[in-house]
Design an enzyme around this catalytic site. Structure first.
Site, PDB file in Angstrom:
ATOM      1  N   HIS A  14      27.271  40.537  44.420  1.00 26.07           N
ATOM      2  CA  HIS A  14      28.125  39.631  45.219  1.00 26.07           C
ATOM      3  C   HIS A  14      27.315  39.122  46.401  1.00 26.07           C
ATOM      4  CE1 HIS A  14      32.331  39.088  47.335  1.00 26.07           C
ATOM      5  NE2 HIS A  14      31.469  38.155  47.714  1.00 26.07           N
ATOM      6  N   HIS A  16      26.266  35.159  48.000  1.00 25.99           N
ATOM      7  CA  HIS A  16      26.281  33.690  47.931  1.00 25.99           C
ATOM      8  C   HIS A  16      24.925  33.199  48.412  1.00 25.99           C
ATOM      9  CE1 HIS A  16      30.767  33.750  47.648  1.00 25.99           C
ATOM     10  NE2 HIS A  16      30.588  34.891  48.304  1.00 25.99           N
ATOM     11  N   HIS A 194      36.883  35.989  43.649  1.00 25.75           N
ATOM     12  CA  HIS A 194      37.219  36.616  44.919  1.00 25.75           C
ATOM     13  C   HIS A 194      38.746  36.783  44.937  1.00 25.75           C
ATOM     14  CE1 HIS A 194      33.209  35.485  46.049  1.00 25.75           C
ATOM     15  NE2 HIS A 194      33.355  35.798  47.330  1.00 25.75           N
ATOM     16  N   GLU A 197      40.631  39.825  49.388  1.00 23.74           N
ATOM     17  CA  GLU A 197      39.831  39.926  50.621  1.00 23.74           C
ATOM     18  C   GLU A 197      40.811  39.688  51.767  1.00 23.74           C
ATOM     19  OE1 GLU A 197      36.991  36.735  51.148  1.00 23.74           O
ATOM     20  OE2 GLU A 197      35.872  37.794  52.717  1.00 23.74           O
ATOM     21  N   ASP A 275      27.249  39.829  50.393  1.00 21.63           N
ATOM     22  CA  ASP A 275      28.093  38.633  50.552  1.00 21.63           C
ATOM     23  C   ASP A 275      27.300  37.440  51.106  1.00 21.63           C
ATOM     24  OD1 ASP A 275      30.437  37.258  50.167  1.00 21.63           O
ATOM     25  OD2 ASP A 275      31.540  38.198  51.804  1.00 21.63           O
ATOM     26  N   ASP A 276      27.157  37.384  52.433  1.00 19.75           N
ATOM     27  CA  ASP A 276      26.424  36.288  53.088  1.00 19.75           C
ATOM     28  C   ASP A 276      25.490  36.918  54.122  1.00 19.75           C
ATOM     29  OD1 ASP A 276      27.977  33.783  52.051  1.00 19.75           O
ATOM     30  OD2 ASP A 276      29.510  35.225  52.645  1.00 19.75           O
TER      31      ASP A 276
HETATM   32  N1  HPA Z   1      34.906  34.813  50.691  1.00 16.67           N
HETATM   33  C1  HPA Z   1      35.238  33.622  50.200  1.00 16.67           C
HETATM   34  N2  HPA Z   1      34.383  32.617  50.104  1.00 16.67           N
HETATM   35  C2  HPA Z   1      33.130  32.820  50.483  1.00 16.67           C
HETATM   36  C3  HPA Z   1      32.721  34.029  50.978  1.00 16.67           C
HETATM   37  C4  HPA Z   1      33.665  35.082  51.085  1.00 16.67           C
HETATM   38  O1  HPA Z   1      33.390  36.216  51.517  1.00 16.67           O
HETATM   39  N3  HPA Z   1      31.409  33.887  51.279  1.00 16.67           N
HETATM   40  C5  HPA Z   1      31.043  32.641  50.925  1.00 16.67           C
HETATM   41  N4  HPA Z   1      32.081  31.982  50.435  1.00 16.67           N
HETATM   42 ZN    ZN Z   2      31.870  36.417  48.742  1.00 15.58          ZN
END
Ligand code: HPA
Ligand code: ZN
Length: 326
Positions: A14, A16, A194, A197, A275-276
């Site tokens: 996971h 991006h 996703h 969250e 994630d990012d």
């Molecule tokens: N959630 C949803 N969209 C996203 C995320 C995330 O954590 N990171 C990049 N796009």
């Molecule tokens: Zn994500």
């Protein structure tokens, strides 16, 4: 002796790719492409990374991605991330990309696709890192727009392992994309989404029942529905959990309050991911270490997380096998 987390083979499921754009690369690409940024310095970019929720992050994430223009830019971005993987013992990675955030500002799909896939191929040859590519649809845009994106990508479908769903979760349930995911599966693609969250457990159910996902991305809100937790355990549907992201986006108040350990001890197939990483303060290793420290995870639990990361991956049974041996 403490477990050597750095050299423990790990998979990331996971991440991006646009979220691995470090501020210094953002500046370098802005300069290369003649784009002006609303920041004076790298330090000013970092200082702006204080988020209240998912949307406040997404606003900066989409703005940052605008410096990505050429095939070389997408290559450089992906290659830098893969180098990080090599330095952290990540042996396999399944990365997301968001074609709509590029194509909607006039970048051809092929530019994005070729830049990323060339770097992934080079990582296999030069870094011994295997990979998968997951095309994500932006859920705040329409289902028709997602379908058009899928059609655009299908000629290159050989390079894509799955489709996913990201961006603003609340108000955009998985059911909105059922037809697109049906089409993707008919074309032989796997699916992930996703869910849970910021959104409720019902979105996780929809992702499973309507989108037929192989994994849930995040999914931490599953604990609000005991029947869902039972289902996830029984079917061993993996959750790709992102600890530092969840703290930066205020899903949990602090790492000590994160439910990763609870999920693990309940018997869910949870994995740790970044994630990012450029926005949330760490790559896979930093995520694992932060969770380990705050939640007092045992060496055995850390090994379980690494084991789960391969188990939950889209590698073939033969490819997984060397990483699953005790
Ligand atoms: N959630 C949803 N969209 C996203 C995320 C995330 O954590 N990171 C990049 N796009
Ligand atoms: Zn994500």
């Amino acid at each position: 002796m403490a477990l050597p987390l750095l050299t423990l083979p790990k998979a990331e499921l996971h991440m991006h790719i646009e979220g691995s754009l470090e501020p210094d690369m953002m500046f370098a690409l802005a300069q290369r492409n003649g784009i002006s940024l609303p920041y004076d310095s790298v330090a000013a970019v970092r200082a702006a990374y204080e988020f209240e929720n998912l949307q406040s992050f997404l606003d900066l994430y989409y703005a940052g991605a605008q410096v990505l223009q050429t095939e070389q830019d997408f290559y450089d971005l992906t290659w830098a991330y893969l180098h990080k993987c090599a330095a952290q013992g990540v042996r396999h990675t399944e990365i997301f990309f968001d074609p709509q955030s590029h194509c909607d500002r006039g970048i051809p799909y092929e530019t994005v696709h070729h830049g990323i896939t060339q770097a992934l191929r080079d990582a296999k040859t030069h870094l011994d890192i295997s990979s998968g590519l997951i095309l994500c649809f932006l859920r705040h845009l329409s289902a028709d727009a997602a379908m058009a994106t899928l059609e655009q990508a299908l000629p290159y479908g050989e390079d894509i392992i799955a489709v996913g769903l990201d961006s603003s979760e609340l108000g955009h349930p998985p059911s909105k994309f059922q037809a697109v995911f049906d089409r993707a599966r008919a074309e032989g693609l796997l699916t992930v989404a996703h869910a849970g969250e910021e959104g409720p457990p019902e979105y996780i159910w929809e992702a499973i029942q309507l989108l037929k996902v192989s994994r849930i991305d995040h999914g931490v809100r599953c604990v609000e529905d005991p029947a869902l937790v039972d289902y996830l355990i029984e079917h061993q549907i993996p959750l790709t959990v992102c600890p530092l992201s969840n703290i930066k986006l205020c899903v949990f108040e602090s790492m000590a309050q994160h439910n990763l350990k609870q999920l693990l001890e309940l018997g869910l197939c949870v994995t740790v991911n970044s994630d990012d990483p450029a926005y949330f303060g760490g790559y896979l290793l930093e995520n694992m270490t932060a969770a380990q420290t705050a939640l007092d995870l045992s060496d055995r639990q850390m090994q379980q997380l690494a084991h789960n990361s391969f188990r939950a991956s889209f590698l073939s049974p033969q490819e997984k096998q060397p990483f699953l041996e005790p």
